[in-house]
Scaffold this motif. Structure first.
Motif, PDB file in Angstrom:
ATOM      1  N   ARG A   1      43.999 -37.854   5.441  1.00 38.70           N
ATOM      2  CA  ARG A   1      44.472 -39.095   4.806  1.00 38.70           C
ATOM      3  C   ARG A   1      43.830 -40.258   5.558  1.00 38.70           C
ATOM      4  O   ARG A   1      44.341 -40.722   6.569  1.00 38.70           O
ATOM      5  CB  ARG A   1      46.005 -39.163   4.816  1.00 38.70           C
TER       6      ARG A   1
ATOM      7  N   HIS B   1      56.550 -35.216  -1.550  1.00 36.30           N
ATOM      8  CA  HIS B   1      55.779 -36.393  -1.144  1.00 36.30           C
ATOM      9  C   HIS B   1      56.646 -37.387  -0.369  1.00 36.30           C
ATOM     10  O   HIS B   1      56.109 -38.261   0.330  1.00 36.30           O
ATOM     11  CB  HIS B   1      55.162 -37.083  -2.365  1.00 36.30           C
TER      12      HIS B   1
ATOM     13  N   VAL C   1      48.253 -31.013  -2.968  1.00 32.49           N
ATOM     14  CA  VAL C   1      48.653 -32.174  -2.176  1.00 32.49           C
ATOM     15  C   VAL C   1      49.901 -31.847  -1.355  1.00 32.49           C
ATOM     16  O   VAL C   1      50.046 -32.280  -0.213  1.00 32.49           O
ATOM     17  CB  VAL C   1      48.882 -33.389  -3.085  1.00 32.49           C
TER      18      VAL C   1
ATOM     19  N   HIS D   1      54.549 -38.920 -11.103  1.00 36.89           N
ATOM     20  CA  HIS D   1      54.769 -39.506  -9.776  1.00 36.89           C
ATOM     21  C   HIS D   1      55.855 -40.583  -9.794  1.00 36.89           C
ATOM     22  O   HIS D   1      56.838 -40.448  -9.094  1.00 36.89           O
ATOM     23  CB  HIS D   1      53.479 -40.045  -9.154  1.00 36.89           C
TER      24      HIS D   1
ATOM     25  N   ASP E   1      52.513 -31.149  -7.064  1.00 31.93           N
ATOM     26  CA  ASP E   1      51.184 -31.751  -6.995  1.00 31.93           C
ATOM     27  C   ASP E   1      50.258 -30.902  -6.117  1.00 31.93           C
ATOM     28  O   ASP E   1      49.319 -31.407  -5.519  1.00 31.93           O
ATOM     29  CB  ASP E   1      51.245 -33.184  -6.463  1.00 31.93           C
TER      30      ASP E   1
ATOM     31  N   HIS F   1      42.250 -37.954  -4.044  1.00 31.34           N
ATOM     32  CA  HIS F   1      41.710 -39.154  -4.691  1.00 31.34           C
ATOM     33  C   HIS F   1      40.419 -39.644  -4.054  1.00 31.34           C
ATOM     34  O   HIS F   1      39.882 -40.679  -4.454  1.00 31.34           O
ATOM     35  CB  HIS F   1      42.752 -40.281  -4.702  1.00 31.34           C
TER      36      HIS F   1
ATOM     37  N   ASP G   1      55.614 -36.301   2.932  1.00 32.83           N
ATOM     38  CA  ASP G   1      54.201 -36.577   3.205  1.00 32.83           C
ATOM     39  C   ASP G   1      53.925 -38.061   3.385  1.00 32.83           C
ATOM     40  O   ASP G   1      53.105 -38.452   4.224  1.00 32.83           O
ATOM     41  CB  ASP G   1      53.323 -36.066   2.052  1.00 32.83           C
ATOM     42  N   ASP G   2      54.574 -38.888   2.559  1.00 30.80           N
ATOM     43  CA  ASP G   2      54.224 -40.307   2.483  1.00 30.80           C
ATOM     44  C   ASP G   2      55.181 -41.222   3.228  1.00 30.80           C
ATOM     45  O   ASP G   2      54.994 -42.451   3.228  1.00 30.80           O
ATOM     46  CB  ASP G   2      54.164 -40.745   1.014  1.00 30.80           C
TER      47      ASP G   2
ATOM     48  N   ASP H   1      45.379 -36.310  -0.861  1.00 28.81           N
ATOM     49  CA  ASP H   1      45.892 -36.732  -2.164  1.00 28.81           C
ATOM     50  C   ASP H   1      44.883 -36.489  -3.281  1.00 28.81           C
ATOM     51  O   ASP H   1      45.135 -36.841  -4.439  1.00 28.81           O
ATOM     52  CB  ASP H   1      46.301 -38.205  -2.141  1.00 28.81           C
TER      53      ASP H   1
ATOM     54  N   SER I   1      46.189 -43.904  -5.240  1.00 28.35           N
ATOM     55  CA  SER I   1      47.237 -43.271  -4.433  1.00 28.35           C
ATOM     56  C   SER I   1      47.623 -44.181  -3.277  1.00 28.35           C
ATOM     57  O   SER I   1      46.874 -45.084  -2.892  1.00 28.35           O
ATOM     58  CB  SER I   1      46.752 -41.927  -3.886  1.00 28.35           C
TER      59      SER I   1
END
Length: 496
Positions: free
Chosen positions: A107, A363, A403, A338, A400, A137, A366-367, A135, A265
């Motif tokens: 990331r 996520h 991901v 999402h 996802d 992207h 993750d995020d 992700d 993203s």
């Protein structure tokens, strides 16, 4: 003990279920066995409808099980070191030097300096090397990989639409596609977690590939196969419509929606937001849309007019607003993939417009840290599953993958506990109950006559009360799956 729906904890004696022609036809305390019928003795264990993952990139998930893990790298240098170590092991083992090496999971938004192709070339030797962001992207190809694909040389990573045009061609590289044995092993692993169906958003022609796989004997799960705008003309020309069985899929593979990616993203700071990212290098860095509102409406209308549903990727709050504007203008009912950051006003709009929210709860884990950095002034509007549930929006859970891992129990635990480590829950006011997360994971099915013959026999009661949150989280994360049944066939059975 069958779970007749998942909105309550029934206090009833064990019952039998009869499945015929892939559908549940009888549920009663004691059913007489018909001669010649196969029987699965669940031993009175807790049983739920088959689990679904509503957002998978199946080909990438299968391949990722053999890719170099770049997750958690703090810099491009650390990612390069991991790739270099893997290449050294390959060289020492005498592995085919012509096979592409793929890393996955970095990331770069947290890296102090961007990735350089020259640096990747320096550790690649004579090998083709690719690195794919966690992700998905953006991607980073060494010079040999760029040349092999006939791409103009560049010394930086590809991102967003530019990257999506590349990722669809990676199978042209030697060794990128998985072997039949790997495909079957990974799909069997899905069944072992209780999965009976997935919605596949792979960039390649999944609507062609899955019927072939089923015809070759891979009949362990149901698949809803999507298309992207670059495949829309072909799908229309073939007369494909959402919900229709795809030829050769033996009833297990059906046509899915058109997938439209409207923004980027969080991990690359390309998700389209109403306000600038707090950690952005520029004063007006709000991310950006991947297509105009007019283009989005035209795609939605064209898909709908030919019987194709629509699933729109939208992560930033401005992207979600634009998607809802497009659905409202066209009168089409679809789903948002999402829905990660929302304006408060758009929660009610989702419900009023009849738009489903396809969310990936893992996520949250993750995020969490990236959001606290980039969106520190708005994280109370991220992953608002409780608000959406209370507003009456239909929630569909997925992973996802790659991901996040294709594990429905991880997703459910994240939705309930909103923490994957020793820290307190992140915005616990948006947590769901276990029963609610199960309802978001079974594709609306019930263990009742007329339901699909898909079920999962569990080794524990998912609604069992636990004294401590960490125990409840561990219960879900480690849920034993004793058996999985898809369309009346046992697709997984644990050792006695």
């Amino acid at each position: 003990m069958p779970l007749d729906g998942v909105d309550s904890r029934p206090d009833v004696a064990p019952v039998d279920l009869r499945i015929a022609d892939g559908m549940i036809v009888e549920v009663a305390p004691r059913l007489e066995r018909v001669p010649g019928e196969d029987e699965l003795d669940a031993g009175g264990h807790w049983t739920i409808p088959g689990l679904w993952d509503h957002h998978v990139h199946a080909g990438q998930w299968i391949r990722s099980t053999t890719w170099v893990d770049l997750a958690g790298t703090a810099s491009a240098r650390e990612a390069l070191d991991r790739l270099a170590a893997h290449i050294a092991r390959l060289d020492a083992s005498g592995a085919d030097p012509h096979q592409v090496v793929t890393g996955f999971g970095y990331r770069s938004v947290t890296w102090p300096s961007p990735a350089s192709v020259a640096d990747l070339d320096a550790i690649s030797g004579d090998r083709l090397v690719i690195a794919i962001a966690g992700d998905a992207h953006n991607g980073w190809l060494n010079s040999r990989a760029q040349a092999a694909l006939g791409l103009p040389h560049r010394d930086t990573a590809h991102a967003e639409n530019d990257w999506f045009s590349v990722i669809d061609r990676l199978s042209e590289l030697p060794g990128f596609d998985p072997s039949p044995q790997l495909i079957r092993s990974v799909v069997a692993g899905m069944a072992a977690r209780g999965i009976t169906g997935i919605v596949d958003f792979e960039f390649s022609d999944s609507f062609r590939q899955w019927p072939r796989l089923v015809a070759d004997g891979l009949d362990l799960i149901r698949v809803v196969a999507s298309v992207y705008p670059h495949q829309l003309d072909e799908a229309i020309g073939l007369g494909l419509s959402t919900g229709g069985a795809l030829p050769g899929g033996e009833g297990l593979v059906t046509m899915g929606p058109l997938k439209i990616i409207t923004d980027g993203s969080l991990g690359t700071r390309t998700a389209w937001c109403c306000q600038p990212y707090l950690s952005a290098p520029g004063d007006a860095d709000c991310g950006a849309p991947n297509l105009t509102g007019e283009e989005l409406r035209a795609l939605i209308e064209r898909a709908d007019s030919h019987g194709l549903g629509v699933a729109t990727h939208a992560i930033g709050d401005r992207a979600n607003q634009a998607v809802l504007d497009a659905f409202a203008a066209t009168g089409v009912h679809g789903r948002v993939e999402h829905a990660q950051l929302l304006r408060l006003d758009d929660i009610g709009r989702l419900a009023d417009l009849g738009i489903a929210a396809s969310i990936q709860p893992a996520h949250v884990l993750d995020d969490r840290d990236i959001a606290d950095d980039c969106w520190a002034d708005r994280t109370e509007r991220a992953f608002m599953m409780r608000s959406l549930q209370d507003a009456g929006v239909r929630l569909l859970f997925g992973s996802d993958a790659p991901v996040a891992p294709l594990d429905p129990w991880l997703a459910m635990a994240a939705a309930v506990h909103r923490s994957g480590d020793e820290r307190e829950a992140w915005h616990p006011e948006q947590s769901l109950t276990v029963a609610e997360t199960l309802a978001c994971s079974v594709d609306g099915q019930r263990l009742a006559p007329g339901g699909r013959g898909d079920l999962v026999v569990l080794g524990d009661d998912p609604l069992r009360p636990c004294e401590r949150p960490e125990d409840a989280r561990a219960l879900l994360r480690g849920m034993p799956v004793l058996a999985t049944v898809c369309a009346g066939r046992v697709t997984h059975r644990a050792d006695p």
